[in-house]
Design an enzyme around this catalytic site. Structure first.
Site, PDB file in Angstrom:
ATOM      1  N   HIS A  89       0.957  -1.760  -5.185  1.00  0.00           N
ATOM      2  CA  HIS A  89       1.831  -2.930  -5.296  1.00  0.00           C
ATOM      3  C   HIS A  89       1.921  -3.708  -3.980  1.00  0.00           C
ATOM      4  CE1 HIS A  89       2.674  -1.319  -9.130  1.00  0.00           C
ATOM      5  NE2 HIS A  89       3.350  -0.293  -8.679  1.00  0.00           N
ATOM      6  N   CYS A 104       5.476   2.841 -13.396  1.00  0.00           N
ATOM      7  CA  CYS A 104       6.711   2.840 -14.179  1.00  0.00           C
ATOM      8  C   CYS A 104       6.424   2.758 -15.677  1.00  0.00           C
ATOM      9  CB  CYS A 104       7.600   1.675 -13.762  1.00  0.00           C
ATOM     10  SG  CYS A 104       6.800   0.060 -13.884  1.00  0.00           S
ATOM     11  N   ASN A 131       4.196  -1.205  16.793  1.00  0.00           N
ATOM     12  CA  ASN A 131       2.991  -1.857  17.311  1.00  0.00           C
ATOM     13  C   ASN A 131       2.902  -3.224  16.632  1.00  0.00           C
ATOM     14  OD1 ASN A 131       0.284  -2.818  17.547  1.00  0.00           O
ATOM     15  ND2 ASN A 131      -0.442  -0.746  17.990  1.00  0.00           N
ATOM     16  N   ILE A 175       0.372  -4.063  13.904  1.00  0.00           N
ATOM     17  CA  ILE A 175       0.316  -3.210  12.714  1.00  0.00           C
ATOM     18  C   ILE A 175       1.529  -3.498  11.841  1.00  0.00           C
ATOM     19  CG2 ILE A 175       0.281  -0.845  11.827  1.00  0.00           C
ATOM     20  CD1 ILE A 175      -1.047   0.029  14.399  1.00  0.00           C
ATOM     21  N   THR A 208       9.621  -3.145  -6.706  1.00  0.00           N
ATOM     22  CA  THR A 208      10.230  -4.426  -6.331  1.00  0.00           C
ATOM     23  C   THR A 208      10.276  -4.588  -4.818  1.00  0.00           C
ATOM     24  OG1 THR A 208      12.360  -3.306  -6.626  1.00  0.00           O
ATOM     25  CG2 THR A 208      11.599  -4.742  -8.411  1.00  0.00           C
TER      26      THR A 208
END
Length: 446
Positions: free
Chosen positions: A10, A42, A273, A276, A300
């Protein structure tokens, strides 16, 4: 600008789309160890229960779509090392065994989570299954064909939804949970009492306040019994649903993390960082009810955080607004919504709260039919700040959980909600909306 995205469910799918929408010039390389992306786990219970006929319908994107947007998508590639000093990623092609190392300017960690596997004796027996991804869903479907007695371990959303699916398909179902109530994180006792009675009435054997001590296999190595301190249950199949932990070993000791391994991020999804980024089940969230960092692995949260990565990749443009952990559940005709803390969980989050439980019809009694709505509002003592709420009815009132979610996010008080403006139309509600009445009942209790 070279961007490497590690993991693509997701948060990863959302991040890739957002990066390419906001930075079309970016060279985006995606590494995913599975052969699919964007699987909606889900929906596994819906698939198991036969509501969804084709598991392929539980995907909302695919590698081809991301490639068409400009990404280089490397499926069935497992990232084995991240060198944050040299800014390189080394990945192994799981089909050929070949490895490659690529450099990055920005790294996006969307590696998700994995089911917790407790070190219980006998847990390696055949037919003890996990419930997270597409391949596991297919294994559950296949094994369930011959299983008559199913034990589900874990009474959270996934466990409860699987219990319903197995009951509907005619199985003998036992639910084991170490806590004394189902859905303990999401609902307080007035709600779980109703749902537990529903489960028992449907023939479910509830073993609450029980921890699994041992799994016993038969001569063929298949699970045959589940043993707790006070009982033992015969089983043809066991599904483990005891929670998730983040997949973040690749960055251990390289960026700041919570003790459970969730990567700490700021409101722009940057880790300690700045080159990142992390999002989704691998990252922390800002939990608005308690104003603290928390770990809440929800799709979500993942899609929102993934979108924010793309917006903030080169400069801080759009800040994360946090989460209330808002969720919904359908169980044997009951529609349930929850947001924020429960009265019971508030203490664990350092909050001193009161809670008001209230029940009323969702629309006027002069209408041909109506349904009761059971509600609870959780609010801070003194400030009246709303920090949580729950609703349950045979009528679909779940969108009202979103309304309460906004109330929590925007630090509304009980008084604010008591006199908030909602429409009135007899088909849908009363002159005072049931949320108004809930808050007014809370005022009376103060």
């Amino acid at each position: 600008m070279k961007v490497v995205v590690v993991g693509c469910t997701h948060a990863g799918t959302s991040a890739v789309k957002s990066i390419l929408a906001n930075h079309p010039e970016a060279e985006v390389t995606v590494y995913e160890r599975n052969d699919n992306i964007s699987f909606l786990s889900c929906g596994i219970a819906l698939y198991v229960g036969g509501v969804v006929k084709n598991a392929a319908d539980l995907f909302y994107s695919n590698p081809e779509e991301l490639a068409s947007l400009g990404a280089t998508v490397k499926m069935e590639h497992n990232v084995e090392e991240i060198n944050v000093d040299d800014k390189t990623v080394t990945a192994k092609n799981l089909q050929t065994g070949a490895t490659e190392t690529v450099s990055y300017d920005k790294l996006v960690m969307t590696t998700g989570s994995w089911p917790i596997i407790p070190p219980i004796p006998g847990i390696d027996a055949e037919n003890i299954l996990l419930c997270k991804n597409y391949s596991q869903a297919n294994v559950i479907i296949e094994k369930a064909k011959d299983a008559k007695r199913v034990v589900v371990v874990g009474g959270g959303y996934i466990g409860i939804e699987l219990v319903e699916a197995f009951v509907e398909s005619g199985k003998q179902v036992t639910l084991v949970d170490g806590l004394d109530r189902i859905l303990n994180k999401y609902l307080d006792k007035p709600f779980t009492d109703v749902l537990e009675k529903e489960l028992v009435d449907r023939g479910v054997n509830l073993a609450l306040g029980e921890n699994v001590q041992q799994f016993v296999a038969d001569e063929q190595g298949k699970v045959a019994k589940v043993i707790t301190p006070s009982q033992e249950f015969e089983a043809d199949m066991v599904i483990m649903c005891v929670g998730f932990r983040p997949n973040t070993e690749l960055l251990k000791d390289k960026v700041d993390m919570l003790p459970n391994g969730a990567i700490e991020v700021n409101e722009y999804m940057q880790t300690s960082n700045p080159d990142i980024f992390a999002a989704g089940d691998s990252a922390v969230v800002h939990y608005n009810p308690s104003q603290t960092k928390n770990y809440i692995p929800l799709a979500t949260n993942a899609v929102r955080q993934g979108m924010l990565v793309g917006r903030n990749l080169t400069e801080q443009k759009l800040a994360y607004r946090g989460t209330q952990g808002t969720s919904g559940l359908y169980l044997f005709g009951w529609k349930i919504g929850s947001t924020g803390v429960t009265k019971e969980s508030a203490k664990l989050n350092g909050l001193d709260v009161e809670a008001t439980v209230f029940e009323d019809n969702y629309r006027p009694e002069f209408m041909p039919t109506t349904e009761k709505v059971l509600m609870e509002l959780v609010y801070e003592k003194g400030t009246q700040r709303i920090v949580g709420g729950q609703l349950m009815s045979k009528y679909d009132i779940t969108q009202s959980a979103n309304t309460l979610s906004l109330a929590v996010q925007n630090k509304m008080t009980v008084e604010d909600l008591a006199i908030s403006d909602f429409f009135f139309q007899p088909h849908f509600d009363r002159p005072w909306n049931y949320l108004n009445l809930l808050a007014q009942a809370a005022l009376e209790n103060m």
